[in-house]
Design a protein around this motif. Structure first.
Motif, mmCIF file in Angstrom:
data_model
loop_
_atom_site.group_PDB
_atom_site.id
_atom_site.type_symbol
_atom_site.label_atom_id
_atom_site.label_comp_id
_atom_site.label_asym_id
_atom_site.label_seq_id
_atom_site.Cartn_x
_atom_site.Cartn_y
_atom_site.Cartn_z
ATOM 1 N N ILE A 37 60.931 68.596 14.588
ATOM 2 C CA ILE A 37 59.698 68.472 15.379
ATOM 3 C C ILE A 37 59.882 69.019 16.791
ATOM 4 N N TYR A 38 60.992 68.648 17.437
ATOM 5 C CA TYR A 38 61.176 68.996 18.851
ATOM 6 C C TYR A 38 62.208 70.099 19.079
ATOM 7 N N GLN B 166 54.061 63.249 20.721
ATOM 8 C CA GLN B 166 54.655 64.399 20.049
ATOM 9 C C GLN B 166 54.152 65.695 20.662
ATOM 10 N N ALA C 106 55.693 58.530 18.344
ATOM 11 C CA ALA C 106 55.342 59.951 18.395
ATOM 12 C C ALA C 106 53.873 60.215 18.100
ATOM 13 N N ARG C 107 53.310 59.491 17.167
ATOM 14 C CA ARG C 107 51.932 59.759 16.757
ATOM 15 C C ARG C 107 50.929 58.807 17.395
ATOM 16 N N LEU D 57 60.111 59.417 21.166
ATOM 17 C CA LEU D 57 59.862 60.661 20.433
ATOM 18 C C LEU D 57 59.624 60.459 18.944
#
Length: 717
Positions: A495-496, A469, A321-322, A317
């Motif tokens: 973010i999550y 993400q 993520a990216r 995560l």
């Protein structure tokens, strides 16, 4: 004092920063030391009083700062006096320490609310353990009905379901959840990220919320970082779910669309993050719902319905993520241009023709670089579009990138078939594995092929992509577990929307963590490493097992060579396909006395190394080897399987009676199923045979194979 009364906590720090902006010298410029100077000043009276007022107002905030006490306010007697300089990041330090204290207090309060639930789960244990196997499995039917009738999934049913899973795990795999593991399960069920120390049994913890959430009719997903871990977890923990009447699915690379659809339709699904991502992309490229595999792909909601537990969540995560997952189509590549660009790049010199930006993985040609390239190619501009519809600029830039930024056996490896170079495989920097089927885009992959003298393959054109993400934010219920997450708590929550909750250990941590040792050269580090392994008896029959972690294929091979010079035999586990195929066999024996294992970080995530070795895995490998020798699968299917290890790999030789039982089981399977099994079907057969959940309906060949595997396992203990 008015400021002190009005502000507290984080606001106080910001107020202090605002007050510091008022501290000006005679020229009107901000000086950090002005905030700490005494009230007396050699400046004009009005300026002195202003400075005194500000310093007085700031004092309460500085006295509460963890790194700068009130004593820091002592200073010189005039404008030219000396004061202790305030750390320029004092606000960051204050806010960080305050956030940590606040977060810890919040976590303590949250964990205290779970204590009552743990007591109720423990209170149910005496009742649950008196149930027969059929009665225990029947609880799943009862829970399904209660949830279908509208009972709250966060209500009392949680304690009952967890108590049932705990008892099932003890009966099936002889593992009983500790109270702290129950806490971890409750944390996951609440949609949080459980931070649990290494060795605390995160894999077992995941069975608790996955079982309960799967009873709603929507699948529970367990996300792992590689195929090996997904299969291992399914084979071990899937027994608990199957014992309780749930279906368990496994997604592996190389599976067909129909096999994937069937696996995703199960109650609990074990899958890697990359396989899930590519299935998500393929579903969104499908022309009809019938071509999709994920359970909610045809709903049009954009979400993936179900409960998701991400293992090693900080890696998936945050670290990755990216990282985009890309599906592309192949278009013809101008091989001659790539070859010319490679020759041109070899002639260019860094610092003269281009600059290298290693941090951002980029190269920038300067004016001379462009001019010399254009002169060599006989064109007016690298950006001029030629008859083929493309310019030279991207070819030259990619060739220079391949030369400067991508190293063999670190970022990629050369794939061979029968001694002939056939392509370039990308090495995943997080797992150390070769990413099968993955390619760099925008012509970079072809530039690296040209660099290595390999025939340039077709070029990729992106048709769909998604980042992890974006992917994991599609789940209706997301949670995760890892050993290191508090440092990323703010990012995960922002973010999550998932909070990080540290879970206490079952027992005090007995592991010893020694200080890091730094060396000036790689050779000195390798020499020290070899000496340490020799000192603890590595490579000796009664020595300690040693695991050496490396960051690249090249480094792992250097260490193996250094150990070999000292007469120490090693097992090598790195990204090269020949070694990666033996992963389970290498890990199974890594804990045996005197064994030295050198591995890239592919084996560092979620992989259990059992002291004394793993007799279950070694028994499975031996049974598989005998079945292949018996001819239960064809030669083509057998070539996909990992190579059979030599006899000295196993802890002991099998006696004649055990060998006869094994061969008899193989003959029985060959008679019942023929010789047309695939490698995947053989793996599934071995999973059933080594599963402790026996059924009265098991056919004779399964019973024989299970008995044979058990005898081999007992011999290897």
């Amino acid at each position: 004092m008015a400021l002190q009364a009005r502000f507290s906590g984080r606001a106080a720090a910001l107020a202090a920063l605002y007050a510091s902006a008022l501290c000006l010298n005679d020229a009107g410029a901000f000086t950090p030391t002005a905030l700490l100077q005494s009230s007396s000043s050699s400046a004009a009276g009005g300026s002195g009083r202003a400075a005194s007022s500000v310093a007085s107002s700031c004092a309460p905030f500085l006295s509460s700062c963890p790194t700068h006490g009130a004593s820091a306010l002592s200073g010189g007697g005039g404008g030219g006096g000396t004061g202790t300089a305030l750390s320029m990041n004092f606000v960051d330090e204050f806010v960080s320490s305050t956030d940590l204290k606040t977060r810890k207090a919040d976590n303590d309060r949250y964990l205290s609310t779970l204590n009552g639930r743990i007591e109720r789960i423990n209170g149910l244990e005496s009742t649950i353990e008196e149930m027969g196997d059929d009665e225990l499995a029947a609880k799943s039917v009862e829970f399904r009905k209660r949830l279908a009738d509208g009972e709250d999934i966060n209500g009392p049913i949680v304690e009952e379901a967890f108590a049932v899973v705990r008892e099932a795990a003890w009966r099936v795999i002889e593992q009983r959840h500790y109270d702290v593991q129950l806490i971890g399960g409750l944390v996951l069920h609440d949609g949080r990220l459980a931070e649990m120390a290494t060795g605390e049994g995160k894999t077992l913890v995941a069975t608790l919320p996955c079982y309960l959430n799967a009873l709603t009719g929507q699948p529970s997903f367990v996300i792992t970082v590689n195929d090996y871990l997904a299969r291992r977890d399914m084979e071990k923990m899937g027994q608990v779910h199957r014992f309780l009447g749930l279906t368990v699915g496994l997604i592996q690379s190389g599976m067909t669309e129909e096999e994937r659809r069937e696996a995703y339709s199960c109650d609990v699904v074990y899958v890697t993050n990359s396989e899930l991502g590519f299935d998500y992309l393929r579903d969104h490229l499908a022309l009809s719902p019938g071509q999709t595999v994920l359970p909610s792909a045809g709903s049009g909601s954009g979400e993936v319905d179900g409960f998701c537990v991400v293992d090693e969540a900080d890696s998936v995560l945050i670290d990755e993520a990216r990282t985009p997952l890309i599906i592309s189509k192949q278009v013809p590549a101008p091989s001659e241009k790539y070859s010319v660009a490679k020759t041109l790049a070899d002639a260019l010199t860094p610092g003269i023709h281009y600059e290298v930006d290693e941090k951002n993985k980029n190269v920038v040609l300067d004016e001379r670089g462009y001019r010399d390239c254009e002169r060599a190619l006989g064109i007016d501009s690298l950006f001029a579009v030629g008859p083929d519809g493309s310019a030279w600029a991207p070819y030259v830039t990619n060739a220079v990138k391949a030369k400067e930024l991508f190293s063999k056996d670190i970022e990629y490896t050369v794939l061979e078939d029968g001694g002939e170079m056939v392509g370039v495989g990308i090495i995943d920097s997080f797992t150390g594995r070769v990413l099968d089927g993955r390619r760099w885009s925008d012509g970079l992959h072809q530039s690296i092929e040209a660099k290595e003298g390999i025939a340039v393959s077709e070029q990729s054109q992106v048709i769909a992509k998604v980042t992890y993400q974006s992917l994991f934010r599609q789940f209706s219920r997301l949670s995760g577990m890892t050993g290191t997450a508090m440092s990323d708590a703010n990012e995960l929550e922002g973010i999550y929307g998932i909070k990080v909750t540290p879970v206490p250990t079952a027992l005090p941590v007995a592991r010893r963590d020694y200080p890091d040792v730094a060396f000036k050269t790689r050779r000195a580090a390798n020499d020290a490493l070899v000496r340490e392994i020799v000192n603890v008896g590595g490579g000796q029959p009664d020595g300690r097992p040693c695991l050496v972690g490396t960051t690249s294929v090249q480094q792992s091979e250097q260490i193996v060579a250094a150990l070999a010079e000292n007469g120490i035999a090693t097992e090598l586990l790195n990204a090269l396909p020949a070694n990666a195929a033996r992963e389970s066999e290498i890990i199974a024996q890594a804990g045996r006395a005197g064994v030295v294992t050198v591995a890239t970080n592919m084996a560092g995530r979620g992989t259990d190394v059992l002291l004394g070795g793993c007799p279950s895995t070694m028994a499975r490998i031996k049974v598989r080897a005998v079945l292949v020798d018996q001819g239960v699968i064809g030669e083509d299917a057998a070539s996909i399987l990992p190579p059979t290890p030599p006899e000295e790999y196993f802890p002991c030789a099998l006696d004649e009676d055990t060998t006869f039982v094994l061969k008899d089981a193989g003959a029985s399977i060959k008679k019942a199923l023929g010789t047309g099994m695939t490698a995947l079907e053989l793996d599934e057969l071995l999973t059933v045979a080594t599963d402790t959940t026996e059924s009265e309906e098991d056919p004779e060949h399964i019973i024989k194979l299970r008995d044979a595997a058990e005898i081999v396992k007992d011999a290897y203990k």
